[in-house]
Design a protein around this motif. Structure first.
Motif, PDB file in Angstrom:
ATOM      1  N   TYR A  51      49.131  53.346  35.156  1.00  0.00           N
ATOM      2  CA  TYR A  51      49.189  53.467  34.180  1.00  0.00           C
ATOM      3  C   TYR A  51      49.212  55.517  34.480  1.00  0.00           C
ATOM      4  N   VAL A  52      49.642  56.288  33.346  1.00  0.00           N
ATOM      5  CA  VAL A  52      49.966  57.225  33.120  1.00  0.00           C
ATOM      6  C   VAL A  52      49.209  57.617  31.746  1.00  0.00           C
ATOM      7  N   ASP A  53      48.268  58.757  30.852  1.00  0.00           N
ATOM      8  CA  ASP A  53      48.028  59.088  30.108  1.00  0.00           C
ATOM      9  C   ASP A  53      47.574  57.640  28.808  1.00  0.00           C
ATOM     10  N   SER A  54      47.267  56.927  29.927  1.00  0.00           N
ATOM     11  CA  SER A  54      46.555  55.674  29.336  1.00  0.00           C
ATOM     12  C   SER A  54      47.760  54.280  28.917  1.00  0.00           C
ATOM     13  N   THR A  55      48.911  55.163  29.434  1.00  0.00           N
ATOM     14  CA  THR A  55      50.085  53.843  29.152  1.00  0.00           C
ATOM     15  C   THR A  55      50.901  53.276  30.143  1.00  0.00           C
ATOM     16  N   SER A  56      50.275  52.033  29.610  1.00  0.00           N
ATOM     17  CA  SER A  56      51.525  51.032  31.381  1.00  0.00           C
ATOM     18  C   SER A  56      52.339  51.801  31.607  1.00  0.00           C
ATOM     19  N   LEU A  57      52.852  51.390  32.893  1.00  0.00           N
ATOM     20  CA  LEU A  57      54.252  51.638  33.087  1.00  0.00           C
ATOM     21  C   LEU A  57      54.114  50.638  33.830  1.00  0.00           C
ATOM     22  N   GLY A  58      53.863  49.516  33.822  1.00  0.00           N
ATOM     23  CA  GLY A  58      54.214  48.319  34.324  1.00  0.00           C
ATOM     24  C   GLY A  58      53.951  47.523  35.407  1.00  0.00           C
ATOM     25  N   ILE A  59      53.707  46.304  35.134  1.00  0.00           N
ATOM     26  CA  ILE A  59      52.807  46.154  36.949  1.00  0.00           C
ATOM     27  C   ILE A  59      53.808  45.804  37.664  1.00  0.00           C
ATOM     28  N   SER A  60      52.891  46.171  39.223  1.00  0.00           N
ATOM     29  CA  SER A  60      53.492  47.175  40.076  1.00  0.00           C
ATOM     30  C   SER A  60      53.666  46.361  41.469  1.00  0.00           C
ATOM     31  N   LYS A  61      52.219  45.112  41.537  1.00  0.00           N
ATOM     32  CA  LYS A  61      51.856  44.212  42.408  1.00  0.00           C
ATOM     33  C   LYS A  61      51.994  43.265  41.965  1.00  0.00           C
ATOM     34  N   ILE A  62      52.478  42.231  42.600  1.00  0.00           N
ATOM     35  CA  ILE A  62      51.173  40.760  42.238  1.00  0.00           C
ATOM     36  C   ILE A  62      50.490  40.438  43.622  1.00  0.00           C
ATOM     37  N   ILE A  63      49.324  40.605  44.086  1.00  0.00           N
ATOM     38  CA  ILE A  63      47.923  40.249  44.457  1.00  0.00           C
ATOM     39  C   ILE A  63      48.169  38.299  44.911  1.00  0.00           C
ATOM     40  N   ALA A  64      48.366  37.688  43.919  1.00  0.00           N
ATOM     41  CA  ALA A  64      48.158  36.056  44.692  1.00  0.00           C
ATOM     42  C   ALA A  64      48.727  35.649  43.289  1.00  0.00           C
ATOM     43  N   ALA A  65      49.217  34.207  43.026  1.00  0.00           N
ATOM     44  CA  ALA A  65      49.379  33.814  41.609  1.00  0.00           C
ATOM     45  C   ALA A  65      48.686  32.448  42.078  1.00  0.00           C
ATOM     46  N   GLU A  66      48.650  31.552  40.864  1.00  0.00           N
ATOM     47  CA  GLU A  66      48.359  30.191  40.975  1.00  0.00           C
ATOM     48  C   GLU A  66      49.574  29.728  39.763  1.00  0.00           C
ATOM     49  N   PHE A  67      50.277  28.374  39.775  1.00  0.00           N
ATOM     50  CA  PHE A  67      51.045  28.147  38.879  1.00  0.00           C
ATOM     51  C   PHE A  67      50.918  26.412  38.542  1.00  0.00           C
ATOM     52  N   VAL A  68      50.162  25.915  37.802  1.00  0.00           N
ATOM     53  CA  VAL A  68      50.005  24.133  37.724  1.00  0.00           C
ATOM     54  C   VAL A  68      51.807  23.501  36.615  1.00  0.00           C
ATOM     55  N   ASN A  69      52.071  23.301  37.217  1.00  0.00           N
ATOM     56  CA  ASN A  69      53.513  23.140  36.550  1.00  0.00           C
ATOM     57  C   ASN A  69      53.533  21.524  36.486  1.00  0.00           C
ATOM     58  N   ARG A  70      53.244  20.797  34.619  1.00  0.00           N
ATOM     59  CA  ARG A  70      53.422  19.480  35.379  1.00  0.00           C
ATOM     60  C   ARG A  70      52.161  18.412  36.893  1.00  0.00           C
ATOM     61  N   GLY A  71      50.640  19.558  36.256  1.00  0.00           N
ATOM     62  CA  GLY A  71      50.136  18.549  37.926  1.00  0.00           C
ATOM     63  C   GLY A  71      50.130  19.082  38.695  1.00  0.00           C
ATOM     64  N   ASP A  72      51.596  19.933  39.282  1.00  0.00           N
ATOM     65  CA  ASP A  72      51.617  20.346  40.605  1.00  0.00           C
ATOM     66  C   ASP A  72      51.669  21.440  40.480  1.00  0.00           C
ATOM     67  N   HIS A  73      50.562  22.039  41.861  1.00  0.00           N
ATOM     68  CA  HIS A  73      50.042  23.173  41.898  1.00  0.00           C
ATOM     69  C   HIS A  73      51.309  24.007  43.143  1.00  0.00           C
ATOM     70  N   PHE A  74      51.518  25.454  42.771  1.00  0.00           N
ATOM     71  CA  PHE A  74      51.909  26.192  43.197  1.00  0.00           C
ATOM     72  C   PHE A  74      51.053  27.567  43.015  1.00  0.00           C
ATOM     73  N   LEU A  75      51.404  27.698  44.641  1.00  0.00           N
ATOM     74  CA  LEU A  75      50.487  29.104  45.297  1.00  0.00           C
ATOM     75  C   LEU A  75      52.000  29.789  44.990  1.00  0.00           C
ATOM     76  N   ALA A  76      51.544  31.441  45.422  1.00  0.00           N
ATOM     77  CA  ALA A  76      52.631  32.361  45.312  1.00  0.00           C
ATOM     78  C   ALA A  76      51.595  33.253  46.909  1.00  0.00           C
ATOM     79  N   ILE A  77      51.850  33.382  47.162  1.00  0.00           N
ATOM     80  CA  ILE A  77      50.879  34.000  48.563  1.00  0.00           C
ATOM     81  C   ILE A  77      51.847  35.529  49.036  1.00  0.00           C
ATOM     82  N   PRO A  78      51.649  36.347  48.857  1.00  0.00           N
ATOM     83  CA  PRO A  78      52.921  37.116  50.063  1.00  0.00           C
ATOM     84  C   PRO A  78      52.047  37.576  50.599  1.00  0.00           C
ATOM     85  N   PHE A  79      53.714  38.058  51.337  1.00  0.00           N
ATOM     86  CA  PHE A  79      52.537  38.430  53.201  1.00  0.00           C
ATOM     87  C   PHE A  79      54.284  39.208  53.681  1.00  0.00           C
ATOM     88  N   GLU A  80      54.331  39.875  54.631  1.00  0.00           N
ATOM     89  CA  GLU A  80      55.290  40.733  55.184  1.00  0.00           C
ATOM     90  C   GLU A  80      55.464  40.359  55.871  1.00  0.00           C
TER      91      GLU A  80
END
Length: 416
Positions: A200-229
């Motif tokens: 944020y700048v002056d309370s205005t969003s500049l956008g999403i800078s980083k995804i720390i962790a995510a999990e999505f369930v699609n048709r019953g299947d779990h999909f983890l998203a783990i960031p790693f360098e």
């Protein structure tokens, strides 16, 4: 004599008490120069010392129009336009961008500073106090750690909007899972939970800078998203350390388009009005929507079929797979036979050339010389976590799962 001594002793006591009171009073007084003074600043400038005017660049308005209105001579404007082009090219001033004028508090105000915001965070300052000096600056960027959870009802985009999240989070998730989940086929009841940073700048969003962790369930299947360098690049991996990236994208368009016609050996043609095979997938999308190549490859064919696919491109990925993109409105710049393209690169734009009843992309996959159902393609993943990095990945994997497990699936997390 005794009376004289008593008078002197009384006088001494009175003087001592008076002096003590003065010292006590003086110790309670805070020196004026130690009192903190709060100075309001914008762009690092003390606003209380100037007349400050905020505005936006209007249509057909240029820097010369703006500055001449505040008494700056055209000779000075010409000088700053020519001499400081390496700092900022005044020809790049955009309609709608903000600018601020700082004038002196004199009876006849004079311009002291002119500040133009190139972006939400970056700005350029023209200092007119002693000649003309120009320098650039950046507003402080505040990063907030956020969480989001939700259950899909109609679309991922609408779910983000309905739950009060930044809808661009849907795009971020679709990019992460582009090789794993077919976002044209997400269903009601699919769900997600994600931890991310938003700037944020002056309370205005500049956008999403980083995804720390995510999990999505699609048709019953779990999909983890783990960031790693790994190999100096941050990528996303599943729980077993396999990369979420694959040799091919799941689809050649962004997720918010839709499948209007599937793969079929007997489909009613909307223009020809009879049944015939349709050995591809039609993705309905607005005219001009960017079309992406699903994998690295080389363009082997480019042409136009008046009574067929209209503008089309063939991309050969390897000795096994070739993909076809048809009904394009036009080709992207530089797309010719022999051109090397990268996965996700824009190669053309959705249209309705050839035989088409509406704007869409006819996408086809050729495997070993034969057309196949694009939705049945199973592309191999890219390099997984290396043996040398497995211990480090295990630490990140556990931390990611622990963070995600703190988020509930059934209802969105409320931001404080």
């Amino acid at each position: 004599m005794k009376q004289y001594i008593l008078i002197l002793f009384t006088f001494f006591l009175l003087f001592s008490c008076k002096n003590t009171n003065k010292q006590a009073e003086s110790s309670d007084v805070v020196p004026e120069d130690t009192i903190p003074v709060v100075i309001n600043r914008e762009y690092g400038l003390p606003v209380d010392s100037f007349i400050v005017t905020h505005n936006r660049v209007k249509r057909n308005q240029f820097l010369s129009n703006i500055l001449s209105g505040y008494g700056v001579s055209y000779q000075t404007i010409d000088k700053l336009a020519r001499s400081y082009r390496d700092v900022f090219d005044v020809r790049k001033i955009k309609v709608g961008n903000r600018y601020t004028v700082f004038q002196t508090l004199d009876s006849v105000p004079q311009i002291a500073y002119f500040v133009y915001e190139k972006t939400e965070s970056d700005y350029v300052v023209y200092d007119f106090r002693d000649g003309v000096q120009i320098y650039t600056g950046q507003k402080p960027i505040i990063t907030e750690r956020k969480t989001a959870t939700g259950v899909v009802n109609t679309s991922l985009w609408n779910t983000m909007v309905d739950n009060g999240y930044n809808p661009m989070l849907a795009v971020e998730l679709s990019d992460i899972y582009a090789w794993t989940i077919d976002f044209f086929g997400i269903e009601k009841g699919d769900k997600f939970r994600v931890i991310y940073d938003e700037d944020y700048v002056d309370s205005t969003s500049l956008g999403i800078s980083k995804i720390i962790a995510a999990e999505f369930v699609n048709r019953g299947d779990h999909f983890l998203a783990i960031p790693f360098e790994q190999d100096s690049t941050v990528s996303f991996y599943d729980e077993d350390g396999n990369s979420l990236r694959k040799a091919f994208l799941k689809a050649p368009l962004k997720y918010f388009s839709r499948i209007s016609s599937g793969y079929s050996l007997r489909r009613w043609h909307p223009v020809l009005k009879y049944y015939r095979a349709h050995q591809g997938i039609d993705y309905a999308a607005p005219t001009g929507t960017p079309v992406l190549t699903i994998g690295d490859g080389t363009i082997t064919k480019r042409g136009y079929q008046k009574n067929g696919g209209g503008n089309y491109l063939y991309v050969k990925h390897n000795s096994v797979y070739t993909t076809v993109y048809m009904h394009l409105k036009k080709f992207a710049n530089g797309m010719y036979v022999g051109t090397r393209v990268k996965q996700g690169q824009v190669i053309g734009y959705v249209g309705m050339t050839g035989l088409a009843s509406g704007p869409h992309l006819d996408f086809r996959v050729i495997k070993n010389g034969k057309l196949m159902n694009p939705l049945k393609v199973k592309a191999p993943p890219v390099k997984p976590i290396l043996e040398a990095n497995k211990d480090s990945f295990e630490v990140v994997r556990k931390q990611t799962i622990d963070m995600l497990n703190e988020l509930k699936w059934d209802k969105p997390e409320k931001e404080e």
